[in-house]
Design a protein around this motif. Structure first.
Motif, PDB file in Angstrom:
ATOM      1  N   THR A 133       0.833  -1.110   0.087  1.00  0.00           N
ATOM      2  CA  THR A 133       0.103   0.368   0.007  1.00  0.00           C
ATOM      3  C   THR A 133       0.809   1.177  -0.118  1.00  0.00           C
ATOM      4  O   THR A 133       0.343   2.347  -0.484  1.00  0.00           O
ATOM      5  N   SER A 134       2.359   1.192   0.408  1.00  0.00           N
ATOM      6  CA  SER A 134       2.954   3.064   0.594  1.00  0.00           C
ATOM      7  C   SER A 134       3.370   2.809  -0.220  1.00  0.00           C
ATOM      8  O   SER A 134       3.601   3.520  -1.179  1.00  0.00           O
ATOM      9  N   VAL A 135       4.198   1.967  -1.252  1.00  0.00           N
ATOM     10  CA  VAL A 135       4.992   1.937  -2.804  1.00  0.00           C
ATOM     11  C   VAL A 135       3.229   2.231  -3.940  1.00  0.00           C
ATOM     12  O   VAL A 135       3.254   3.135  -4.152  1.00  0.00           O
TER      13      VAL A 135
ATOM     14  N   PHE B  81       0.388   3.771  -3.044  1.00  0.00           N
ATOM     15  CA  PHE B  81      -0.290   5.526  -2.783  1.00  0.00           C
ATOM     16  C   PHE B  81       1.145   6.796  -2.637  1.00  0.00           C
ATOM     17  O   PHE B  81       1.160   7.387  -3.512  1.00  0.00           O
ATOM     18  N   TYR B  82       2.495   5.718  -2.719  1.00  0.00           N
ATOM     19  CA  TYR B  82       3.769   7.187  -3.466  1.00  0.00           C
ATOM     20  C   TYR B  82       3.569   7.361  -4.778  1.00  0.00           C
ATOM     21  O   TYR B  82       4.011   8.067  -5.339  1.00  0.00           O
ATOM     22  N   VAL B  83       3.437   5.932  -5.625  1.00  0.00           N
ATOM     23  CA  VAL B  83       3.528   6.299  -7.117  1.00  0.00           C
ATOM     24  C   VAL B  83       2.111   7.084  -7.046  1.00  0.00           C
ATOM     25  O   VAL B  83       2.437   7.536  -8.135  1.00  0.00           O
ATOM     26  N   GLN B  84       1.038   7.137  -6.528  1.00  0.00           N
ATOM     27  CA  GLN B  84       0.367   8.004  -7.283  1.00  0.00           C
ATOM     28  C   GLN B  84       0.279   9.769  -7.439  1.00  0.00           C
ATOM     29  O   GLN B  84       1.285   9.997  -6.133  1.00  0.00           O
TER      30      GLN B  84
END
Length: 48
Positions: A41-43, A45-48
């Motif tokens: 989930t952190s990846v 949300f980081y990409v968006q």
């Protein structure tokens, strides 16, 4: 050629996990799953 760092870390961990009770193994699996989910989930949300 063998990777000695891998065996020095994995073999003791594998022996320790094999000695755990089924309830403790389930807890470890749940913790691993939650950490994997948190990482995913952190990846996302980081990409968006």
């Amino acid at each position: 050629m063998t990777n000695h760092r891998y065996t020095q870390i994995i073999v003791p961990m594998d022996r320790y996990v094999n000695r755990l009770t089924p309830k403790a193994k389930r807890l470890v699996a749940i913790l691993e799953g939650s950490l994997l989910l948190l990482l995913f989930t952190s990846v996302v949300f980081y990409v968006q």
